[in-house]
Design an enzyme around this catalytic site. Structure first.
Site, short mmCIF file in Angstrom:
data_model
loop_
_atom_site.label_atom_id
_atom_site.label_comp_id
_atom_site.label_asym_id
_atom_site.label_seq_id
_atom_site.Cartn_x
_atom_site.Cartn_y
_atom_site.Cartn_z
N ASP A 72 23.06 36.00 27.69
CA ASP A 72 24.51 35.99 28.53
C ASP A 72 24.55 34.58 29.13
O ASP A 72 23.79 33.87 29.18
CB ASP A 72 24.58 36.97 29.67
CG ASP A 72 26.10 37.55 29.78
OD1 ASP A 72 26.88 36.75 29.33
OD2 ASP A 72 26.30 38.41 30.24
N GLU A 113 39.91 44.16 39.13
CA GLU A 113 38.77 44.74 38.69
C GLU A 113 38.45 43.97 37.40
O GLU A 113 39.12 43.82 36.72
CB GLU A 113 38.73 46.20 38.33
CG GLU A 113 39.87 46.53 37.32
CD GLU A 113 39.68 48.26 37.07
OE1 GLU A 113 38.69 48.87 37.36
OE2 GLU A 113 40.71 48.71 36.26
#
Length: 697
Positions: free
Chosen positions: A238, A446
């Site tokens: 990542d 979010e």
């Protein structure tokens, strides 16, 4: 081209490189090696729900919405469309020698992490909380994206491996402690399916540690991935996760040590810049050239499989595939399938002929941000809920509008008093025959840590409530006494207790994509019956849930839920009335199948999702509640009766013990076939129950 053929070509090419050239190819922004005719290549591209961050592209509904559709075939079609657009853009960009970020053929999706806690901000990037549903949709996505041609159409990547689902605030330093049972029963099955069935080309490591080992440099996880599952593709970190080794996890002291730890533990490609230190680690004797060579061979095997050096049958895909009419139609269809009807007292579908005026109120009514979720492309046209309704009713019905409030700020105008649009919202409601109230969140509230600028913690939610200003808006509209249809646009569970009590209908619309407003109008006015099902549990509150950072599954998701859900996983109403009238088992060559006879006794044709759950009646190691083990989307006309055949995989007869071993235990099983879970709350909400089928195996 087979993988073996591609690997041999990669071996021959890599053999001509110096160690410096090899090391340079392990970065996501790999430079050209002109003397070998190798062009620069940027590995970083995104396709969560459409080609992202590279200009114009079709924006499909967010992944959680695709989870709600319970439609593997649809997800496969969307993935194929994404690959077509990705190829079209790659072909056009490459012809211009534009090899920038987000313009390659290696797409970092799907996200098959388990949405285990409703607070997680990135949960809407996933297909929901269930390992089986996630695996079926994930495999469909991978197969659709990669294609079945002589070369791969595009390369998919299963992320984030593994045990990754918040908190976002802690992800760079967090150690996810997980039991062997939960690891094998919940967190790994989707990844295993994508590797073994989907033949996914890449796997991305997570930011966090797993039981003490950094996920991007974990011997334990690599042993499972490459040892048990025989994964042959490449492994990517990542972004800037390897930097976390020495800056946050504190398991190494220097970037050189971090690079060595990652490379020696199977991480072939670095999204970030820590692999600038690979050569220093090699010169210090911390990495062998053979280890570097193996990683680079894996990377060039992928490039050969994509036809990057010898041509591909997909090289002729034209730019006209980008946001084509076919793909836009598919985006609208997907949005229609994903919308979940949670409550309806009979007000829906609306009859345009009986309406003189409609009030459209709320911060998400005319919001493009509420359509697109995160990791999105750029549409040439966005149809908001407000625009979709306006387009649908034309000049036949007067439409009044009011934003009502900001998403979370207390005023819409800087110099105004708090609640400055509440009076307007009431006026609109009072002048309307029916109110469409559009509330919710968007990617600014979010989402991923670092991407959000909100009142919550790093993109995660602190509770299940809408922002205060939206709750005040709901109360103001309710006070007018007018009929209200609430349209909730979120990527996660929100407390809908007030809405369910006071409003006439409630629709969960997720982030429905650029065509979301057109789909919403067709649902609201009955051109299409809603048929989505919740891919996550909507809880009454956070009480009873474990701490967010606790990765134990006890008390989490419908499989281990101990209380009663507000709206259960698998629940969703339609405008028809489909019920399972009988069900039985049959044995095919490939194994056990459930045959369910369904009948629509309602007044409208509808899609319905027939679901099969199983409960092991003997083993204490089985999940507490019946578990989804099959589903099929079916169209049932009013008055029609159909037989649906749903295969059941043999692994449903296995349990996972405390050491993580999967084994057969118990002989008596109870299957349930119906249009919902077999739980008490679903029976209350639907008025019907699945058919029970006892099986001895």
């Amino acid at each position: 081209m087979t993988r073996e053929e591609a690997r041999k070509k990669a071996e021959a090419l890599v053999a001509q490189m110096t160690v410096e050239e090899k090391a340079s190819q392990m970065r996501y922004n790999a430079p050209a090696i002109k003397r070998l005719g190798i062009p620069a290549y940027n590995w970083w591209n995104e396709s969560l729900h459409g080609v992202a961050r590279a200009g114009q592209a079709t924006i499909f509904p967010q992944a959680i919405a695709l989870g709600a559709a319970f439609d593997s075939e649809l997800v496969g079609e969307i993935a194929d469309a994404v690959a077509m657009e990705g190829r079209a853009k790659y072909n056009a960009y490459s012809a211009k020698e534009d090899r920038d970020i987000y313009k390659g053929l290696t797409f970092w999706g799907p996200n098959v992490n388990i949405f285990r806690d409703p607070r997680w901000g990135r949960g809407h990037e996933t297909y929901g909380e269930d390992p089986y549903l996630t695996s079926r949709l994930g495999v469909a996505y991978v197969k659709g994206l990669q294609g079945e041609g002589e070369t791969m159409k595009a390369a998919a990547c299963a992320k984030h491996f593994a045990v990754h689902s918040g908190p976002e605030e802690l992800r760079h330093e967090f150690d996810a402690q997980v039991s062997p049972k939960d690891l094998r029963e919940t967190y790994l099955p989707a990844f295993q399916a994508l590797v073994e069935e989907g033949k996914v080309e890449a796997v991305m490591g997570a930011y966090n540690r797993v039981n003490g080992e950094a996920a991007c440099a974990s011997p334990s996880l690599q042993k499972i991935l490459r040892g048990e599952w025989k994964f042959q593709g490449h492994f990517v970190s990542d972004c800037w996760a390897i930097r976390d080794f020495h800056e946050n996890h504190m398991i190494t002291a220097t970037p050189k040590e971090s690079a060595a730890l990652a490379v020696n533990n199977g991480c072939d490609l670095n999204c970030g810049n820590t692999y600038l230190h690979v050569l220093k680690a090699y010169e210090a004797g911390m990495i062998t050239e053979e280890t570097i060579t193996e990683s680079v061979i894996r990377l060039f095997t992928t490039r050969y499989l994509l036809g990057m050096f010898e041509g591909s049958e997909y090289d002729a895909i034209p730019y006209s595939e980008v946001e084509s009419p076919r793909h836009l139609f598919l985006a609208r269809k997907a949005a229609e399938e994903s919308i979940v009807l949670l409550k309806n007292n009979g007000i829906l579908p609306l009859d345009k002929k009986k309406l003189k005026s409609i009030g459209i109120i709320g911060p998400n009514a005319d919001s493009r941000a509420a359509l697109i979720g995160n990791y999105h492309g750029t549409a040439s046209r966005y149809v908001t809920i407000q625009e979709g309704i306006q387009d649908y009713v034309g000049e036949d019905v007067r439409v009044y509008t009011s934003v009502g409030c900001e998403l979370f700020k207390e005023r819409t105008e800087a110099l105004a008093y708090p609640g400055d649009r509440l009076a307007e919202a009431k006026i609109v409601a009072e002048n309307s025959d029916v109110v469409i109230l559009c509330v919710g969140l968007d990617e600014t509230l979010e989402g991923e840590e670092g991407d959000t600028g909100n009142s919550y913690a790093s993109g995660d939610k602190t509770d299940l409530q809408l922002p205060k200003v939206q709750r005040e808006l709901m109360e103001a509209v309710k006070e007018t006494g007018k009929p209200v249809v609430l349209c909730l646009m979120t990527g996660s569970d929100i407390d809908l207790g007030y809405a369910a009590e006071h409003f006439d209908a409630v629709l969960q619309m997720w982030y429905p994509g650029a065509m979301g407003g057109a789909a919403a109008a067709r649902i609201l006015f009955g051109d299409v019956s809603p048929s989505g099902k919740l891919p996550v549990t909507f809880y009454e509150s956070l009480e009873g849930l474990p701490e967010f950072a606790d990765y134990s599954m006890k008390g989490r998701t419908y499989r281990y839920l101990e209380g009663k859900a507000q709206f259960p996983f698998g629940y969703g109403l339609t405008y028809g009335k489909v019920d399972t009238v009988s069900a039985r088992t049959v044995f095919r060559e490939e194994g056990l199948c459930i045959l369910a006879d369904v009948e629509n006794t309602g007044d409208m044709d509808t899609d319905e999702v027939v679901q099969v759950y199983v409960k092991n009646l003997e083993s204490p190691l089985a999940p507490k509640n019946p578990v989804l083990c099959g589903f099929s989307r079916v169209h049932v006309k009013k008055g029609e009766r159909k037989t649906v055949e749903i295969p059941v995989r043999e692994d449903v007869f296995y349990v996972v013990d405390e050491e993580g071993n999967r084994r057969r235990e118990g002989k008596r099983f109870l299957f349930y076939a119906g249009c919902s879970q077999p739980d008490e709350r679903s029976r209350e909400l639907t008025g019907c129950a699945p058919v029970e089928i006892p099986v001895e195996w």
